[in-house]
Design a protein around this motif. Sequence first.
Motif, PDB file in Angstrom:
ATOM      1  N   LEU A 152       0.837  -1.209   0.000  1.00 17.56           N
ATOM      2  CA  LEU A 152       0.000   0.000   0.000  1.00 17.56           C
ATOM      3  C   LEU A 152       0.865   1.250   0.000  1.00 17.56           C
ATOM      4  O   LEU A 152       0.520   2.255  -0.624  1.00 17.56           O
ATOM      5  CB  LEU A 152      -0.937  -0.013   1.215  1.00 17.56           C
ATOM      6  CG  LEU A 152      -2.043  -1.071   1.182  1.00 17.56           C
ATOM      7  CD1 LEU A 152      -2.865  -1.018   2.460  1.00 17.56           C
ATOM      8  CD2 LEU A 152      -2.943  -0.884  -0.036  1.00 17.56           C
ATOM      9  N   SER A 153       1.991   1.175   0.687  1.00 20.77           N
ATOM     10  CA  SER A 153       2.893   2.317   0.731  1.00 20.77           C
ATOM     11  C   SER A 153       3.514   2.552  -0.647  1.00 20.77           C
ATOM     12  O   SER A 153       3.542   3.684  -1.140  1.00 20.77           O
ATOM     13  CB  SER A 153       3.966   2.073   1.785  1.00 20.77           C
ATOM     14  OG  SER A 153       4.978   3.037   1.673  1.00 20.77           O
ATOM     15  N   GLU A 154       3.997   1.483  -1.269  1.00 23.58           N
ATOM     16  CA  GLU A 154       4.608   1.607  -2.596  1.00 23.58           C
ATOM     17  C   GLU A 154       3.640   2.157  -3.628  1.00 23.58           C
ATOM     18  O   GLU A 154       4.016   2.897  -4.528  1.00 23.58           O
ATOM     19  CB  GLU A 154       5.095   0.235  -3.083  1.00 23.58           C
ATOM     20  CG  GLU A 154       6.426  -0.162  -2.515  1.00 23.58           C
ATOM     21  CD  GLU A 154       6.705  -1.617  -2.814  1.00 23.58           C
ATOM     22  OE1 GLU A 154       6.224  -2.106  -3.859  1.00 23.58           O
ATOM     23  OE2 GLU A 154       7.386  -2.266  -2.002  1.00 23.58           O
ATOM     24  N   LYS A 155       2.398   1.753  -3.506  1.00 22.71           N
ATOM     25  CA  LYS A 155       1.407   2.182  -4.479  1.00 22.71           C
ATOM     26  C   LYS A 155       0.806   3.540  -4.141  1.00 22.71           C
ATOM     27  O   LYS A 155      -0.091   4.016  -4.829  1.00 22.71           O
ATOM     28  CB  LYS A 155       0.304   1.127  -4.595  1.00 22.71           C
ATOM     29  CG  LYS A 155       0.816  -0.146  -5.254  1.00 22.71           C
ATOM     30  CD  LYS A 155      -0.240  -1.201  -5.412  1.00 22.71           C
ATOM     31  CE  LYS A 155       0.314  -2.433  -6.121  1.00 22.71           C
ATOM     32  NZ  LYS A 155       0.634  -2.183  -7.545  1.00 22.71           N
ATOM     33  N   GLY A 156       1.285   4.108  -3.039  1.00 25.09           N
ATOM     34  CA  GLY A 156       0.809   5.432  -2.670  1.00 25.09           C
ATOM     35  C   GLY A 156      -0.621   5.442  -2.156  1.00 25.09           C
ATOM     36  O   GLY A 156      -1.278   6.482  -2.162  1.00 25.09           O
ATOM     37  N   VAL A 157      -1.101   4.284  -1.725  1.00 23.23           N
ATOM     38  CA  VAL A 157      -2.480   4.227  -1.224  1.00 23.23           C
ATOM     39  C   VAL A 157      -2.522   4.669   0.237  1.00 23.23           C
ATOM     40  O   VAL A 157      -3.316   5.523   0.629  1.00 23.23           O
ATOM     41  CB  VAL A 157      -3.054   2.799  -1.377  1.00 23.23           C
ATOM     42  CG1 VAL A 157      -4.469   2.722  -0.833  1.00 23.23           C
ATOM     43  CG2 VAL A 157      -3.011   2.372  -2.837  1.00 23.23           C
ATOM     44  N   VAL A 158      -1.661   4.072   1.058  1.00 23.25           N
ATOM     45  CA  VAL A 158      -1.569   4.445   2.467  1.00 23.25           C
ATOM     46  C   VAL A 158      -0.084   4.440   2.854  1.00 23.25           C
ATOM     47  O   VAL A 158       0.609   3.455   2.609  1.00 23.25           O
ATOM     48  CB  VAL A 158      -2.322   3.433   3.366  1.00 23.25           C
ATOM     49  CG1 VAL A 158      -2.170   3.817   4.837  1.00 23.25           C
ATOM     50  CG2 VAL A 158      -3.797   3.358   3.004  1.00 23.25           C
ATOM     51  N   GLN A 159       0.368   5.528   3.435  1.00 22.06           N
ATOM     52  CA  GLN A 159       1.772   5.606   3.832  1.00 22.06           C
ATOM     53  C   GLN A 159       1.997   5.002   5.219  1.00 22.06           C
ATOM     54  O   GLN A 159       1.104   5.034   6.062  1.00 22.06           O
ATOM     55  CB  GLN A 159       2.248   7.067   3.833  1.00 22.06           C
ATOM     56  CG  GLN A 159       2.221   7.718   2.463  1.00 22.06           C
ATOM     57  CD  GLN A 159       3.031   6.936   1.427  1.00 22.06           C
ATOM     58  OE1 GLN A 159       4.045   6.330   1.748  1.00 22.06           O
ATOM     59  NE2 GLN A 159       2.567   6.933   0.185  1.00 22.06           N
ATOM     60  N   HIS A 160       3.208   4.486   5.437  1.00 23.48           N
ATOM     61  CA  HIS A 160       3.565   3.910   6.741  1.00 23.48           C
ATOM     62  C   HIS A 160       3.262   4.886   7.878  1.00 23.48           C
ATOM     63  O   HIS A 160       2.721   4.502   8.911  1.00 23.48           O
ATOM     64  CB  HIS A 160       5.061   3.566   6.774  1.00 23.48           C
ATOM     65  CG  HIS A 160       5.402   2.301   6.060  1.00 23.48           C
ATOM     66  ND1 HIS A 160       4.923   1.071   6.463  1.00 23.48           N
ATOM     67  CD2 HIS A 160       6.181   2.065   4.980  1.00 23.48           C
ATOM     68  CE1 HIS A 160       5.388   0.133   5.646  1.00 23.48           C
ATOM     69  NE2 HIS A 160       6.158   0.711   4.733  1.00 23.48           N
ATOM     70  N   SER A 161       3.632   6.153   7.678  1.00 19.99           N
ATOM     71  CA  SER A 161       3.477   7.137   8.757  1.00 19.99           C
ATOM     72  C   SER A 161       2.000   7.336   9.110  1.00 19.99           C
ATOM     73  O   SER A 161       1.652   7.537  10.273  1.00 19.99           O
ATOM     74  CB  SER A 161       4.117   8.465   8.362  1.00 19.99           C
ATOM     75  OG  SER A 161       3.579   8.891   7.113  1.00 19.99           O
ATOM     76  N   ASP A 162       1.138   7.242   8.099  1.00 24.20           N
ATOM     77  CA  ASP A 162      -0.300   7.369   8.361  1.00 24.20           C
ATOM     78  C   ASP A 162      -0.813   6.189   9.181  1.00 24.20           C
ATOM     79  O   ASP A 162      -1.650   6.349  10.070  1.00 24.20           O
ATOM     80  CB  ASP A 162      -1.081   7.445   7.044  1.00 24.20           C
ATOM     81  CG  ASP A 162      -0.780   8.727   6.272  1.00 24.20           C
ATOM     82  OD1 ASP A 162      -0.347   9.705   6.926  1.00 24.20           O
ATOM     83  OD2 ASP A 162      -0.960   8.740   5.042  1.00 24.20           O
ATOM     84  N   VAL A 163      -0.310   5.005   8.853  1.00 18.19           N
ATOM     85  CA  VAL A 163      -0.720   3.821   9.604  1.00 18.19           C
ATOM     86  C   VAL A 163      -0.282   3.967  11.056  1.00 18.19           C
ATOM     87  O   VAL A 163      -1.053   3.708  11.985  1.00 18.19           O
ATOM     88  CB  VAL A 163      -0.112   2.538   9.003  1.00 18.19           C
ATOM     89  CG1 VAL A 163      -0.509   1.316   9.825  1.00 18.19           C
ATOM     90  CG2 VAL A 163      -0.547   2.367   7.551  1.00 18.19           C
ATOM     91  N   GLN A 164       0.961   4.423  11.224  1.00 14.35           N
ATOM     92  CA  GLN A 164       1.500   4.546  12.581  1.00 14.35           C
ATOM     93  C   GLN A 164       0.713   5.553  13.402  1.00 14.35           C
ATOM     94  O   GLN A 164       0.344   5.285  14.543  1.00 14.35           O
ATOM     95  CB  GLN A 164       2.983   4.938  12.502  1.00 14.35           C
ATOM     96  CG  GLN A 164       3.769   4.561  13.741  1.00 14.35           C
ATOM     97  CD  GLN A 164       3.532   3.110  14.155  1.00 14.35           C
ATOM     98  OE1 GLN A 164       3.776   2.194  13.384  1.00 14.35           O
ATOM     99  NE2 GLN A 164       3.018   2.908  15.354  1.00 14.35           N
ATOM    100  N   SER A 165       0.421   6.716  12.811  1.00 19.15           N
ATOM    101  CA  SER A 165      -0.286   7.731  13.605  1.00 19.15           C
ATOM    102  C   SER A 165      -1.733   7.313  13.859  1.00 19.15           C
ATOM    103  O   SER A 165      -2.274   7.578  14.935  1.00 19.15           O
ATOM    104  CB  SER A 165      -0.217   9.115  12.940  1.00 19.15           C
ATOM    105  OG  SER A 165      -0.741   9.060  11.639  1.00 19.15           O
TER     106      SER A 165
END
Lengths: 213, 126
Positions: free
Chosen positions: B85-98
């Motif tokens: 999801l991060s690679e495809k620009g759907v959801v970034q790691h930082s968004d998941v973390q926050s």
Amino acid sequence: MADHDHSHEHDHDHTEPPGDLELKVKALESLLVEKGLVDPAALDVLIETYEHKVGPRNGAQVVARAWAQPQFKEWLLRDGAAAIASLGFTGRQGEHLRVVENTTTVHNLVVCTLCSCYPWPVLGLPPVWYKSAPYRSRAVSDPRGVLAEFGTALDPDIEIRVWDSTSEMRYLVLPQRPQGTQDWTEVQLAALVSRNAMIGVEKAQQPEDGTAA
Amino acid sequence: MKPGKTSHIDKLPGLVSDGDGPVFAQPWEAQLFAMVLELARQGVFSWAEWTERLGVEIAAVRDRGEADSGTTYYRHWLVTLEQLLSEKGVVQHSDVQSRATQWREAYLNTPHGQPIDLSAGDSSQA
């Protein structure tokens, strides 16, 4: 009642948060729902399906029909996905499915060395051991030893064929029909077919009063 | 291979105790499983892409010497999904973390027995 007696620095009432993995899954789900990529109701349907509707009883019906109807068996071995779809078992990981037949000279064993591909529509989701590193490696390096650990002894002259599943092809083992079941119905026959027999780590169960001819 | 002594890694775990039927050890595994299927159905990634990436992750887990026991299977799914999801620009790691932190706060701010609402975790967002 008193679930959390241990003292925290906050003395107000609260709910204990779940572990990090569960929090991450919740985070992903809520973000994907907001983006309109995931519908919680659709997730519930999928989970219900895989928990209760898809499972090895489907595969057992397929095997029983192949035992009872030679024409179906011929179709199943020639075009597994189509024959299985005719019984209503379709879906993800079932599109490309090959059925391999155990005979008096050949025993088949299925593994996925890479990532645990598995024919979901006929077997449901894989058991824990199928997904474990020891099974994934030893099914290839020592299939006879793996079979022995499942209590399956084979004559030394029986050839063991190991099938490594991929995203392009998945496999289902057609076990040998037990002796002494000539007059059995498909429903009776299906009861002899375990999940493990269709992975190939075991044989079909023998009827209790069956005698090996 | 030498007969006799076998290392514990040769033993198959969960050999006899695992009954027929679908195996989700915990509800989050089922939730994650369903999300991946749904995202593939939506075309966010193809199923071939998913299985290939999952295979790469599982191989990497082994290379790092981490647990790969069958019970860890859905952890590998979670890592793979986050990466895809991060690679495809759907959801970034930082968004998941926050967002995970926000959920955690929501639990801590909600009285026991009450339904958890994400907005209860807003205190973490300043």
